[in-house]
Design an enzyme around this catalytic site. Structure first.
Site, mmCIF file in Angstrom:
data_model
loop_
_atom_site.group_PDB
_atom_site.id
_atom_site.type_symbol
_atom_site.label_atom_id
_atom_site.label_comp_id
_atom_site.label_asym_id
_atom_site.label_seq_id
_atom_site.Cartn_x
_atom_site.Cartn_y
_atom_site.Cartn_z
ATOM 1 N N LYS A 1 80.412 104.144 40.998
ATOM 2 C CA LYS A 1 78.991 104.498 41.751
ATOM 3 C C LYS A 1 79.071 105.131 43.172
ATOM 4 O O LYS A 1 79.806 104.458 44.052
ATOM 5 C CB LYS A 1 78.136 103.119 42.063
ATOM 6 N N GLY B 1 83.591 101.606 52.796
ATOM 7 C CA GLY B 1 81.919 101.760 53.288
ATOM 8 C C GLY B 1 81.805 101.047 54.637
ATOM 9 O O GLY B 1 82.592 100.759 55.455
ATOM 10 N N SER B 2 80.806 100.624 55.088
ATOM 11 C CA SER B 2 80.398 99.857 56.454
ATOM 12 C C SER B 2 80.784 98.717 56.294
ATOM 13 O O SER B 2 80.691 97.872 55.207
ATOM 14 C CB SER B 2 78.875 100.162 56.554
ATOM 15 N N GLY C 1 80.270 95.736 53.113
ATOM 16 C CA GLY C 1 81.585 94.975 52.542
ATOM 17 C C GLY C 1 81.558 93.590 52.853
ATOM 18 O O GLY C 1 81.829 92.981 51.958
ATOM 19 N N GLU D 1 87.616 98.729 52.241
ATOM 20 C CA GLU D 1 88.100 99.433 53.481
ATOM 21 C C GLU D 1 86.956 99.763 54.161
ATOM 22 O O GLU D 1 85.885 100.360 53.642
ATOM 23 C CB GLU D 1 88.580 100.746 52.803
ATOM 24 N N CYS E 1 86.478 107.420 59.012
ATOM 25 C CA CYS E 1 86.814 105.848 59.346
ATOM 26 C C CYS E 1 87.752 105.813 60.692
ATOM 27 O O CYS E 1 87.848 104.858 61.182
ATOM 28 C CB CYS E 1 87.023 105.255 58.236
ATOM 29 N N GLN F 1 72.089 108.854 60.080
ATOM 30 C CA GLN F 1 73.526 109.205 60.927
ATOM 31 C C GLN F 1 72.806 109.914 62.243
ATOM 32 O O GLN F 1 73.422 109.699 63.301
ATOM 33 C CB GLN F 1 74.095 110.060 60.380
ATOM 34 N N GLU G 1 81.033 100.572 66.185
ATOM 35 C CA GLU G 1 81.250 102.117 65.541
ATOM 36 C C GLU G 1 80.147 102.927 65.452
ATOM 37 O O GLU G 1 79.043 102.267 65.342
ATOM 38 C CB GLU G 1 81.792 101.917 64.179
HETATM 39 P P1 NAP Z 1 77.586 102.247 53.467
HETATM 40 O O1 NAP Z 1 76.238 102.487 53.918
HETATM 41 O O2 NAP Z 1 78.160 100.951 53.520
HETATM 42 O O3 NAP Z 1 77.764 102.730 51.983
HETATM 43 C C1 NAP Z 1 79.055 102.903 51.166
HETATM 44 C C2 NAP Z 1 78.566 102.860 49.661
HETATM 45 O O4 NAP Z 1 78.258 101.708 49.593
HETATM 46 C C3 NAP Z 1 77.601 103.712 49.274
HETATM 47 O O5 NAP Z 1 78.059 103.954 47.754
HETATM 48 C C4 NAP Z 1 76.551 102.829 49.207
HETATM 49 O O6 NAP Z 1 75.457 103.116 48.277
HETATM 50 C C5 NAP Z 1 77.089 101.619 49.036
HETATM 51 N N1 NAP Z 1 76.401 100.218 49.291
HETATM 52 C C6 NAP Z 1 75.724 100.339 50.374
HETATM 53 N N2 NAP Z 1 75.174 99.017 50.798
HETATM 54 C C7 NAP Z 1 75.658 98.336 49.701
HETATM 55 C C8 NAP Z 1 75.730 96.890 49.568
HETATM 56 N N3 NAP Z 1 75.095 95.975 50.269
HETATM 57 N N4 NAP Z 1 76.642 96.551 48.238
HETATM 58 C C9 NAP Z 1 77.296 97.354 47.680
HETATM 59 N N5 NAP Z 1 77.244 98.616 47.995
HETATM 60 C C10 NAP Z 1 76.544 99.099 48.935
HETATM 61 O O7 NAP Z 1 78.919 103.350 54.046
HETATM 62 P P2 NAP Z 1 78.431 104.899 54.518
HETATM 63 O O8 NAP Z 1 77.283 105.110 55.460
HETATM 64 O O9 NAP Z 1 78.489 105.623 53.086
HETATM 65 O O10 NAP Z 1 79.949 105.146 55.138
HETATM 66 C C11 NAP Z 1 80.157 105.001 56.462
HETATM 67 C C12 NAP Z 1 81.081 103.857 56.431
HETATM 68 O O11 NAP Z 1 82.082 103.963 55.955
HETATM 69 C C13 NAP Z 1 81.522 103.877 58.028
HETATM 70 O O12 NAP Z 1 81.328 102.402 58.466
HETATM 71 C C14 NAP Z 1 82.930 103.945 57.813
HETATM 72 O O13 NAP Z 1 83.869 103.521 58.742
HETATM 73 C C15 NAP Z 1 83.318 103.415 56.536
HETATM 74 N N6 NAP Z 1 84.505 104.221 55.866
HETATM 75 C C16 NAP Z 1 85.649 103.367 55.741
HETATM 76 C C17 NAP Z 1 86.598 104.091 55.244
HETATM 77 C C18 NAP Z 1 88.291 103.293 55.158
HETATM 78 O O14 NAP Z 1 88.938 103.765 54.312
HETATM 79 N N7 NAP Z 1 88.368 102.222 56.039
HETATM 80 C C19 NAP Z 1 86.617 105.237 55.038
HETATM 81 C C20 NAP Z 1 85.469 106.056 54.897
HETATM 82 C C21 NAP Z 1 84.458 105.459 55.668
HETATM 83 P P3 NAP Z 1 74.074 104.307 48.614
HETATM 84 O O15 NAP Z 1 74.539 105.459 49.254
HETATM 85 O O16 NAP Z 1 73.423 104.178 47.550
HETATM 86 O O17 NAP Z 1 73.346 103.265 49.665
#
Ligand code: NAP
Length: 493
Positions: free
Chosen positions: A180, A233-234, A238, A254, A288, A335, A389
């Site tokens: 997904k 993701g966030s 997570g 991650e 990230c 964002q 962050e």
């Molecule tokens: P996000 O809102 O957490 O979304 C990431 C993914 O998770 C999307 O596919 C999202 O789907 C899905 N998602 C959202 N809420 C969820 C939940 N409760 N349960 C399961 N899946 C869920 O993060 P983002 O805004 O896309 O990305 C930014 C974040 O990612 C930042 O915090 C960044 O630091 C982190 N990041 C970390 C790394 C690493 O390797 N450490 C790398 C890149 C990014 P939808 O799009 O449909 O909401």
């Protein structure tokens, strides 16, 4: 006369078939540089679609795990070839959908192909061990087995390279996958799935479900057939996955970062400012591992802030598709709101906004999510802009009186993903490496960037404290060890 370009509707992939969601609803992926530009229309999947995808992956598992490893590798090689054959189209679509510059998109697509090849090769070396046994009639060894269905959930900021580095090791070790992607970047995710499908994956081995996590995440992470969840993701999302998965489900998360760059008195300040700009503003600060704090020694603080601000002001902002652009738009409206709200928070906290932090709305910027790169000086470690962050082009510059104090400040946040130091002193480099609470340490390098063959991940709230992604070690997450005691009849006569 305006010419209407038809918007293509893209399907889910379930059990080898491109299908609509049973909801019959779709959503649009739009260009953050120009929100009137619809990049594609995607399935607004619901729980039933997610369950169908998991069931298809479960049914395909027995067959896929029996496929010869070299055949699995061959499919990854072929998919890499297909991604590269369409490099220009794929890179342009990535930029249109996410906003990053075309050069960054090209690099990301190439890296994704490289990742598929890396795991095609490394996958052939997944092996157990033989163990010495006191009993000469028992041969003791271990073998590595795939887990079963793996759910892959990914963010929009590296919308093809992160999926590639999860899906490739999962598939090559014999797992089946449900993927997904982030709802902001489903098109480039579709291209990866399309390449793997065309490369010859059997039906059900890789399934693709688009749509909001609010509808699909629960079945994708808690279905009893799901044996592992790999998520980037966030931290908030997570943590919610971590709380909800079954005891028997393996989880790799991650998450966020608040990555520091420490600048010592002996550093080349021009180079240090370049590293801060690269780490903090490239990808519009949406990495990230992005540099969001720079911790600078008192003696060079003012000089460094002057150089950083000058470089930030010189950056050319615009659509990632335009030539000569350094910084693209933010990826979506939330964002934009988030970054602007942190600029306001920084000002309220009493930090000095040296440059940037303004929304651009005129001319070419009128229908995109553009903000000028911001530098805050006079930031203290307790301020929210130094702790939380932001995930945008905002750098907080803090002061330190000694290396030890700089390291304390660097470590004084809940995250620990990447940390860098600028110095020419070997002893100080060594101190930093030894005392930095972070998964990755850089010396005279930007906090961003990682090698395909090196482990990637953080400590504290940046990652689960279990398996690393990327590199050879990533294969561990997708396999489990079985120990075998093989009784051998003694030789007669
Ligand atoms: P996000 O809102 O957490 O979304 C990431 C993914 O998770 C999307 O596919 C999202 O789907 C899905 N998602 C959202 N809420 C969820 C939940 N409760 N349960 C399961 N899946 C869920 O993060 P983002 O805004 O896309 O990305 C930014 C974040 O990612 C930042 O915090 C960044 O630091 C982190 N990041 C970390 C790394 C690493 O390797 N450490 C790398 C890149 C990014 P939808 O799009 O449909 O909401």
């Amino acid at each position: 006369m305006t010419v209407e370009t038809a918007v293509r509707t893209y399907m889910n992939l379930i059990n080898g078939e491109w299908v609509s969601s049973i909801s019959w609803l779709t959503f649009d992926s739009v260009n953050p540089a120009d929100t009137s530009d619809v990049v594609g229309r995607f399935q607004a999947s619901v729980a039933e679609d997610a369950v169908a995808a998991v069931e298809a992956a479960d049914a395909a598992f027995a067959g896929w795990k029996s496929v010869a490893p070299s055949r699995r590798a061959e499919i990854l090689y072929k998919a890499a070839e297909l991604l590269e054959a369409n490099l220009e189209r794929n890179a342009a679509e990535l930029t249109r959908e996410e906003g990053k510059t075309l050069a960054s998109s090209r690099m990301e697509v190439k890296r994704s192909a490289q990742t598929l090849r890396y795991y095609a090769s490394e996958g052939l070396n997944v092996a157990g061990e033989t163990l010495p046994s006191d009993d000469p009639t028992t041969f003791v060894y271990t073998k590595k087995e795939p887990l079963g269905v793996v759910t892959v959930i990914t963010p929009w900021n590296f919308p093809i390279s992160i999926p590639a580095r999860k899906i490739a090791p999962a598939l090559v070790t014999g797992n089946t996958v449900v993927f997904k992607p982030a709802s902001d970047t489903p098109l480039i995710a579709f291209r990866l799935v399309e390449a793997l499908h065309e490369a010859g994956l059997p039906a059900g081995v890789l399934n693709f479900v688009t749509g909001s996590a609010s509808k699909t995440a629960a079945p994708l992470t808690t279905h009893p057939a799901v044996k592992a969840v790999t998520f980037t993701g966030s931290t908030g999302a997570g943590e919610s996955i971590h709380r909800s998965v079954r005891l028997s489900t393996r989880v790799q998360l991650e998450l966020g970062g608040k990555n520091p760059l420490v600048v010592l008195e002996d550093a080349d300040l021009d180079h240090a400012a370049e590293l801060a700009v690269k780490g903090g503003f490239e990808l519009t600060g949406q990495a990230c591992t992005g540099t969001s704090r720079v911790i600078v020694m008192d003696a060079v603080y003012d000089a460094f802030v002057g150089k950083l601000a000058a470089k930030a002001k010189a950056l050319r902002i615009g659509s990632g598709l335009a030539a000569g652009v350094d910084v693209g738009p933010l990826a979506n409206a939330s964002q934009l709101d988030n970054v602007l709200s942190y600029v306001a928070i920084g000002l309220e906290e009493g930090a000095e906004l040296v440059c940037g932090g303004e929304r651009l709305t005129e001319g070419e910027y009128a229908s995109g999510y553009y903000v000028t790169p911001a530098v805050f000086a006079g930031v203290t470690p307790d301020m929210r802009i130094a702790q939380e962050e932001i995930f945008g082009p905002v750098i907080a510059v803090l002061r330190a009186g000694s290396l030890q104090e700089a390291v304390r400040i660097a470590n004084g946040v809940e995250y620990g993903l990447s940390a860098s130091i600028c110095t020419s002193d070997d002893t100080k480099m060594r101190y930093f490496v030894d005392h930095s609470e972070s998964g990755m340490v850089k010396i005279n390098r930007p906090t961003t960037g990682n090698a395909v063959n090196a482990p990637f991940g953080g400590v504290k709230m940046s990652s689960t404290a279990t398996y690393r992604e990327s590199g050879r070690g990533a294969l561990e997450f997708y396999t489990r060890v079985k120990t075998v005691y093989h009784g051998i009849a003694p030789l007669k006569g």
